[in-house]
Design a protein around this motif. Structure first.
Motif, PDB file in Angstrom:
ATOM      1  N   SER A  81     -73.978 -63.234 -21.428  1.00  0.00           N
ATOM      2  CA  SER A  81     -72.516 -63.301 -21.386  1.00  0.00           C
ATOM      3  C   SER A  81     -71.926 -63.703 -22.730  1.00  0.00           C
ATOM      4  O   SER A  81     -70.861 -63.214 -23.111  1.00  0.00           O
ATOM      5  CB  SER A  81     -72.062 -64.281 -20.303  1.00  0.00           C
ATOM      6  OG  SER A  81     -72.432 -63.812 -19.020  1.00  0.00           O
ATOM      7  N   LEU A  82     -72.586 -64.587 -23.469  1.00  0.00           N
ATOM      8  CA  LEU A  82     -72.091 -64.926 -24.801  1.00  0.00           C
ATOM      9  C   LEU A  82     -72.287 -63.758 -25.764  1.00  0.00           C
ATOM     10  O   LEU A  82     -71.458 -63.532 -26.656  1.00  0.00           O
ATOM     11  CB  LEU A  82     -72.793 -66.171 -25.335  1.00  0.00           C
ATOM     12  CG  LEU A  82     -72.322 -66.634 -26.721  1.00  0.00           C
ATOM     13  CD1 LEU A  82     -70.813 -66.912 -26.731  1.00  0.00           C
ATOM     14  CD2 LEU A  82     -73.089 -67.878 -27.169  1.00  0.00           C
ATOM     15  N   SER A  85     -69.467 -61.302 -26.252  1.00  0.00           N
ATOM     16  CA  SER A  85     -68.456 -61.664 -27.246  1.00  0.00           C
ATOM     17  C   SER A  85     -69.019 -61.652 -28.669  1.00  0.00           C
ATOM     18  O   SER A  85     -68.357 -61.212 -29.613  1.00  0.00           O
ATOM     19  CB  SER A  85     -67.896 -63.063 -26.965  1.00  0.00           C
ATOM     20  OG  SER A  85     -67.417 -63.178 -25.663  1.00  0.00           O
ATOM     21  N   MET A  89     -67.706 -59.704 -32.146  1.00  0.00           N
ATOM     22  CA  MET A  89     -67.258 -60.675 -33.133  1.00  0.00           C
ATOM     23  C   MET A  89     -67.939 -60.413 -34.479  1.00  0.00           C
ATOM     24  O   MET A  89     -67.337 -60.552 -35.544  1.00  0.00           O
ATOM     25  CB  MET A  89     -67.573 -62.089 -32.642  1.00  0.00           C
ATOM     26  CG  MET A  89     -66.834 -63.182 -33.383  1.00  0.00           C
ATOM     27  SD  MET A  89     -67.297 -64.845 -32.784  1.00  0.00           S
ATOM     28  CE  MET A  89     -66.625 -64.802 -31.126  1.00  0.00           C
ATOM     29  N   LYS A 109     -68.068 -56.142 -18.038  1.00  0.00           N
ATOM     30  CA  LYS A 109     -67.797 -57.445 -18.649  1.00  0.00           C
ATOM     31  C   LYS A 109     -67.938 -57.373 -20.172  1.00  0.00           C
ATOM     32  O   LYS A 109     -67.133 -57.959 -20.920  1.00  0.00           O
ATOM     33  CB  LYS A 109     -68.739 -58.503 -18.073  1.00  0.00           C
ATOM     34  CG  LYS A 109     -68.460 -58.859 -16.613  1.00  0.00           C
ATOM     35  CD  LYS A 109     -69.459 -59.878 -16.085  1.00  0.00           C
ATOM     36  CE  LYS A 109     -69.257 -60.150 -14.597  1.00  0.00           C
ATOM     37  NZ  LYS A 109     -68.003 -60.839 -14.291  1.00  0.00           N
ATOM     38  N   GLU A 113     -64.832 -57.986 -23.066  1.00  0.00           N
ATOM     39  CA  GLU A 113     -64.891 -58.909 -24.207  1.00  0.00           C
ATOM     40  C   GLU A 113     -64.638 -58.174 -25.520  1.00  0.00           C
ATOM     41  O   GLU A 113     -63.982 -58.711 -26.422  1.00  0.00           O
ATOM     42  CB  GLU A 113     -66.258 -59.601 -24.249  1.00  0.00           C
ATOM     43  CG  GLU A 113     -66.497 -60.565 -23.107  1.00  0.00           C
ATOM     44  CD  GLU A 113     -65.508 -61.713 -23.094  1.00  0.00           C
ATOM     45  OE1 GLU A 113     -65.492 -62.501 -24.062  1.00  0.00           O
ATOM     46  OE2 GLU A 113     -64.742 -61.826 -22.118  1.00  0.00           O
ATOM     47  N   ALA A 114     -65.145 -56.965 -25.644  1.00  0.00           N
ATOM     48  CA  ALA A 114     -64.971 -56.201 -26.888  1.00  0.00           C
ATOM     49  C   ALA A 114     -63.504 -55.894 -27.166  1.00  0.00           C
ATOM     50  O   ALA A 114     -63.086 -55.780 -28.323  1.00  0.00           O
ATOM     51  CB  ALA A 114     -65.783 -54.907 -26.824  1.00  0.00           C
ATOM     52  N   LEU A 116     -61.131 -57.791 -27.072  1.00  0.00           N
ATOM     53  CA  LEU A 116     -60.516 -58.909 -27.777  1.00  0.00           C
ATOM     54  C   LEU A 116     -60.651 -58.786 -29.293  1.00  0.00           C
ATOM     55  O   LEU A 116     -59.944 -59.467 -30.042  1.00  0.00           O
ATOM     56  CB  LEU A 116     -61.156 -60.228 -27.332  1.00  0.00           C
ATOM     57  CG  LEU A 116     -61.049 -60.583 -25.851  1.00  0.00           C
ATOM     58  CD1 LEU A 116     -61.869 -61.829 -25.543  1.00  0.00           C
ATOM     59  CD2 LEU A 116     -59.594 -60.802 -25.460  1.00  0.00           C
ATOM     60  N   PHE A 117     -61.547 -57.897 -29.747  1.00  0.00           N
ATOM     61  CA  PHE A 117     -61.866 -57.836 -31.171  1.00  0.00           C
ATOM     62  C   PHE A 117     -61.574 -56.485 -31.824  1.00  0.00           C
ATOM     63  O   PHE A 117     -61.401 -56.418 -33.041  1.00  0.00           O
ATOM     64  CB  PHE A 117     -63.351 -58.185 -31.388  1.00  0.00           C
ATOM     65  CG  PHE A 117     -63.714 -59.540 -30.877  1.00  0.00           C
ATOM     66  CD1 PHE A 117     -63.482 -60.667 -31.648  1.00  0.00           C
ATOM     67  CD2 PHE A 117     -64.260 -59.708 -29.613  1.00  0.00           C
ATOM     68  CE1 PHE A 117     -63.803 -61.928 -31.180  1.00  0.00           C
ATOM     69  CE2 PHE A 117     -64.585 -60.965 -29.139  1.00  0.00           C
ATOM     70  CZ  PHE A 117     -64.361 -62.091 -29.925  1.00  0.00           C
TER      71      PHE A 117
END
Length: 365
Positions: A81-82, A85, A89, A109, A113-114, A116-117
């Protein structure tokens, strides 16, 4: 070990079964680790005794997976899960695109997260078919300028698995292999980065393995916090901060166990034999049991199936539990039934479950 202890038929999806021989060795070494007078959990991560454990685990993983010299093996924390991100990042900027192949909840999931970047998009998706299969290669629509393409090699919730991986030229291919790493031979050189939570095939929860090509580390974004940089962990042999020492020790012992039984080809053979027992019970049931995954996409790690109605399914799960079969409920998001047959799940456990399935069918048809 006390022979009176009855081991459960453990089909948990993760944390999952560990080899009995590994548990017994850990039990023997728990109080006094190899003459140190301390548990492995009490040793300094800077000590020579722990450093040997750490480096041996890295060497064994390189050996068993035939990892090329131009790759680093990192032991991180935060689970897959980390990594959802951490990958964008490091490798995705706001103006760039990255392709995500959508085959289940975990790719969803990672995609979320992707966003966001940068600008992730769907290379292909099997969502319309309830994630019953893996996309065909000719369905993959990606761009030569993509920062990377991401896939999930095995889908624990839906029970599907990539049998072969796509060739995408010079675009970095990144894979979440949390639930099938070390279960079969793979060509690591096809990937720029592979990541996996340890708690299914590699060891207990708490360790995340990252296998990353060195040139990816060099070109990663340097304007991010220290702990999120792959370079931080590469430069410090995954010892920048205190690592999950007991988890890495256990991971190393699981790798020793795999090597001792014949390596990855032997484990792959065993996994095929185990899965066949349960798939045969489904396929020969004349519809009493129905598998979720399409035939060509069936996972050898997570076998998902349903019964004809909810009441019968509830009865099946209840009786399975009473017979000592643990973890055969489907994921809470989809229901149904699931048997996770990871590396450490014995053949005998799968045989007992397939026999139970047959007996239950005979009593309830």
């Amino acid at each position: 070990m006390n022979q009176l202890v009855q081991r459960a038929y453990n089909f948990n999806a993760g944390p999952s079964a560990l080899p009995l021989a590994v548990l017994e060795k850990a039990q023997q070494e728990l109080i006094d680790f190899r003459g140190t007078g301390m548990s492995i959990m009490e040793l300094s991560h800077r000590s020579a005794a722990y450093e040997e454990v750490h480096n041996q685990a890295i060497a064994l993983l390189k050996e068993l997976l035939s990892i090329p010299e131009d790759y680093e093996v990192l032991f991180l924390q935060g689970g897959a899960s980390l990594q959802f991100s951490m990958i964008p990042m490091n490798f995705l900027t706001p103006e760039q695109k990255a392709g995500y192949i959508m085959t289940g909840s975990w790719s969803e999931k990672a995609f979320s997260e992707a966003k966001l970047f940068g600008n992730p998009y769907h290379v292909a998706s099997t969502k319309d078919s309830q994630y019953r299969g893996i996309p065909q290669f000719d369905e993959l629509q990606y761009n030569a300028t993509d920062a990377y393409v991401h896939l999930t090699s095995n889908n624990t919730i839906y029970g599907t698995q990539w049998k072969e991986f796509p060739q995408i030229g010079d675009i970095p291919l990144i894979a979440d292999m949390s639930s099938d790493i070390l279960s079969k031979p793979i060509d690591v050189s096809k990937f720029a980065l592979i990541y996996a939570g340890a708690q299914k095939n590699l060891g207990p929860s708490g360790v995340t393995v990252v296998i990353i090509r060195k040139d990816m580390i060099e070109k990663a974004n340097s304007s991010i916090p220290t702990m999120f940089k792959y370079s931080t962990h590469s430069k410090n042999n995954s010892l920048y901060n205190t690592p999950p020492t007991f988890g890495i020790y256990m991971l190393g012992e699981v790798l020793n166990w795999v090597k001792g039984i014949g390596g990855i080809y032997e484990i792959s053979k065993r996994n095929e034999e185990k899965a066949k027992l349960i798939y045969n019970a489904i396929d020969q049931s004349h519809g009493f049991y129905s598998g979720h995954a399409e035939l060509g996409s069936r996972s050898l790690m997570n076998i998902t199936f349903r019964l004809k109605d909810e009441e019968l399914e509830k009865k099946f799960l209840e009786e399975a539990k009473n017979e000592g079969f643990i973890g055969v409920n489907g994921h809470r998001s989809v229901g149904g039934c699931r048997a996770s047959t990871y590396n450490a799940v014995p053949y005998e456990t799968c045989k007992a479950f397939s026999d139970f399935m047959l007996q239950f069918q005979n009593k309830n048809e």
